[in-house]
Design an enzyme around this catalytic site. Structure first.
Site, short mmCIF file in Angstrom:
data_model
loop_
_atom_site.label_atom_id
_atom_site.label_comp_id
_atom_site.label_asym_id
_atom_site.label_seq_id
_atom_site.Cartn_x
_atom_site.Cartn_y
_atom_site.Cartn_z
N HIS A 1 2.13 -3.60 6.82
CA HIS A 1 1.64 -2.48 6.71
C HIS A 1 1.49 -1.40 7.93
O HIS A 1 2.31 -1.59 8.85
CB HIS A 1 0.21 -2.88 6.31
CG HIS A 1 -0.22 -3.71 5.21
ND1 HIS A 1 -0.99 -3.32 4.31
CD2 HIS A 1 -0.02 -4.97 5.14
CE1 HIS A 1 -1.17 -4.17 3.33
NE2 HIS A 1 -0.43 -5.35 4.06
N SER A 2 0.73 -0.39 7.66
CA SER A 2 0.21 0.36 8.85
C SER A 2 -1.29 0.78 8.60
O SER A 2 -1.49 0.79 7.24
CB SER A 2 1.33 1.57 8.99
OG SER A 2 0.92 2.69 7.82
N ARG B 1 -2.97 4.82 -2.33
CA ARG B 1 -3.07 3.55 -1.59
C ARG B 1 -2.56 2.37 -2.67
O ARG B 1 -1.90 1.59 -2.43
CB ARG B 1 -4.27 3.25 -0.97
CG ARG B 1 -4.56 1.87 -0.61
CD ARG B 1 -5.88 1.69 -0.10
NE ARG B 1 -6.25 0.25 0.11
CZ ARG B 1 -6.29 -0.40 1.28
NH1 ARG B 1 -5.62 0.22 2.33
NH2 ARG B 1 -6.65 -1.61 1.47
N GLU C 1 0.41 -4.66 11.04
CA GLU C 1 -0.14 -3.57 11.03
C GLU C 1 0.66 -2.71 11.79
O GLU C 1 0.46 -2.86 13.29
CB GLU C 1 -1.57 -3.28 11.08
CG GLU C 1 -2.54 -3.76 10.13
CD GLU C 1 -2.77 -3.10 8.89
OE1 GLU C 1 -2.00 -1.99 8.67
OE2 GLU C 1 -3.57 -3.54 8.09
N HIS D 1 0.76 -1.12 -0.05
CA HIS D 1 0.05 0.10 -0.03
C HIS D 1 0.93 1.30 -0.22
O HIS D 1 1.91 1.51 1.03
CB HIS D 1 -1.07 -0.21 1.28
CG HIS D 1 -2.04 -0.87 1.04
ND1 HIS D 1 -2.57 -1.81 2.10
CD2 HIS D 1 -2.63 -1.39 -0.12
CE1 HIS D 1 -3.65 -2.49 1.64
NE2 HIS D 1 -3.63 -2.45 0.28
N ALA D 2 0.72 2.04 -0.94
CA ALA D 2 1.80 2.96 -1.49
C ALA D 2 2.12 4.13 -0.13
O ALA D 2 3.18 4.49 0.08
CB ALA D 2 1.18 3.91 -2.46
N ARG D 3 0.72 4.52 0.37
CA ARG D 3 1.01 5.71 1.47
C ARG D 3 1.29 5.04 2.77
O ARG D 3 1.89 6.11 3.52
CB ARG D 3 -0.35 6.29 1.96
CG ARG D 3 -1.35 5.30 2.24
CD ARG D 3 -2.78 5.72 2.26
NE ARG D 3 -3.88 5.04 2.45
CZ ARG D 3 -5.20 5.28 2.31
NH1 ARG D 3 -5.54 6.34 1.86
NH2 ARG D 3 -5.98 4.41 2.74
N ASN E 1 -3.48 -5.54 -2.27
CA ASN E 1 -3.83 -6.52 -1.09
C ASN E 1 -5.29 -7.07 -1.06
O ASN E 1 -5.84 -7.56 -0.39
CB ASN E 1 -3.38 -5.90 -0.06
CG ASN E 1 -3.08 -7.12 1.16
OD1 ASN E 1 -2.42 -8.05 0.68
ND2 ASN E 1 -3.25 -6.94 2.37
N ARG E 2 -6.03 -6.83 -2.22
CA ARG E 2 -7.24 -7.33 -2.61
C ARG E 2 -7.08 -8.18 -3.73
O ARG E 2 -8.19 -8.80 -4.67
CB ARG E 2 -8.46 -6.59 -2.83
CG ARG E 2 -8.61 -5.49 -1.37
CD ARG E 2 -9.13 -6.47 -0.40
NE ARG E 2 -9.42 -5.44 0.72
CZ ARG E 2 -8.60 -5.22 1.89
NH1 ARG E 2 -7.31 -5.51 1.62
NH2 ARG E 2 -8.92 -4.15 2.58
ZN LIG Z 1 -2.08 -1.46 4.14
#
Ligand SMILES: [Zn+2]
Length: 434
Positions: free
Chosen positions: A319-320, A238, A394, A180-182, A265-266
């Protein structure tokens, strides 16, 4: 019809201005308490109606949705939430000011390979770092897994000191960040771990014994196009940069031709299902793609995960934010048969994380702890590839900066996640008599 056509044409004039930074002046992030069980669905429906960016879904009835809202939507969204009987409070009053506060410090580009672990880095700097390590460290090799939509390499670095004494392949630990980019802290922490394995800056006596027992595979940047776009265009991006599965324009909200992309991630192929925690609508942040593994980034990762699966014990998809250590399944609330093992090892990691800087990570199954999300990398690693200990991590924080964690948090985040990984590895050395 003419008006609609005109609107689409005008919309396309501003197609994804890569060089111009998108601003978020006056955008707010709300904490929304659903209060009623039926409101989980109602609030998700509001998200579709207004094309809202959900930063976080609640993990239980008393949790919150964290929802980003633009200034022109705020009155309508608050009215609708009030009608539902949901309580709201403003978490971030002005998103742009948090983006500015958490901006990376300005600094000169350093020579390739000489990157600091205290900063967020560009795609080019990250690759320079990997190449420099591979050139100087006899245990390290860089592999190109594939090419992103915009032509960037997706690179993996492997640390291996050879086979076991009996000539078998060592057990492996596979970790990746930046899908996820951000979520900038994720690649930064993967780089931190690469630095530990390559350079052992703290003279940690554990590093040699870890490398004696395990091979490590690390991918710091799964989504390089999206990541670069968050650096120069839209800090809140994202997805990847897929431009046109284009029949999915939302009739409701802000989405135009500059708001495309697939949520990688989906998009993985174990029980892929956009209707289950993803979206069929390309305007949505969780658009699952036109079919499973439709994207070059997920294809590259799926191939890499498959190719280590025969010897990999652990897969971490990093992730975060929110501080969770969660395990499959994401596509169903049913638990895998060895859920107790995953839960135990997750708690070993969370315990080590807690004893590093006092941060509590919640451990549990994807669907129970967070919300249904089919097509995730962890489900793929476990369900398709058969890697037993697959987790989504996360990282922090729990509610001050969210995705916008400042650079000053990289060091402590790296220290705690690395402590968690080492604790898992030590536990597995015991369990499997490695
Ligand atoms: Zn993520």
């Amino acid at each position: 019809m003419k008006t609609l056509l005109l609107a689409l044409l005008v919309g396309c004039v501003s197609c994804r201005p890569e060089s111009r930074e998108k601003r978020y002046d006056g955008h707010q992030v709300l904490k929304v308490f659903p209060n009623l069980l039926e409101n989980f669905k109602n609030i998700e429906a509001l998200g579709e109606k207004y094309n809202l960016d959900f930063w976080h879904h609640p993990k239980h009835q008393n949790g919150t949705f964290d929802i980003q809202v633009s200034p022109d939507q705020i009155t309508d969204v608050l009215n609708d939430l009030k009608l539902l009987g949901a309580d709201t409070s403003v978490w971030i009053q002005d998103l742009q000011s948090i983006i500015d506060e958490a901006k990376p410090s300005d600094r000169q580009e350093r020579a390739a390979g000489m990157i600091s672990m205290q900063h967020y880095h560009s795609y080019a700097q990250i690759n320079g770092f990997l190449s420099a390590i591979a050139a100087s460290n006899s245990h390290a090799t860089v592999y190109k897994l594939g090419t992103s939509l915009q032509g960037r390499s997706i690179n993996l670095i492997r640390f291996s000191t050879g086979t076991t004494s009996s000539g078998a392949h060592k057990r492996s630990i596979f970790m990746d960040g930046g899908i996820h980019a951000r979520e900038w802290i994720a690649p930064a922490v993967v780089l931190y771990m690469i630095d530990q394995l390559a350079n052992n800056p703290n003279n940690d006596p554990d590093i040699a014994s870890l490398l004696d027992k395990f091979d490590f595979y690390l991918v710091p940047l799964v989504n390089p196009d999206g990541y670069e776009y968050t650096r120069s265009g839209d800090r809140m991006w994202r997805k990847n940069m897929a431009s046109s599965y284009g029949t999915h324009h939302s009739i409701f909200g802000r989405c135009g031709s500059d708001e495309m992309g697939v949520d990688l991630n989906r998009n993985f192929g174990h029980h892929w299902n956009p209707g289950n925690g993803g979206s069929y609508d390309q305007c949505q942040e969780t658009y699952a793609g036109p079919h499973a593994l439709s994207e070059p980034e997920t294809q590259a990762m799926a191939h890499a995960i498959d190719s280590v699966a025969s010897h990999a014990l652990v897969y971490l998809n990093i992730h975060s934010y929110g501080q969770y250590m969660i395990y499959p399944w994401g596509y169903t609330a049913q638990l895998p048969p060895d859920a107790a093992d995953l839960d135990h090892l997750g708690r070993v990691a969370a315990n080590a994380i807690y004893h590093t800087h006092g941060h509590r990570y919640t451990v549990g199954e994807d669907t129970v702890v967070l919300y249904a999300a089919a097509g995730g990398a962890d489900d793929y690693a476990k369900g398709h590839s058969g890697i037993k200990y697959a987790y989504t991590v996360e990282m922090g924080d729990t509610g001050r900066y969210g995705f916008l964690l400042p650079e000053s948090y990289i060091q402590s985040s790296g220290e705690e996640i690395w402590a968690g990984v080492k604790a898992m590895a030590k536990e597995l050395i015991q369990k499997y008599s490695l």
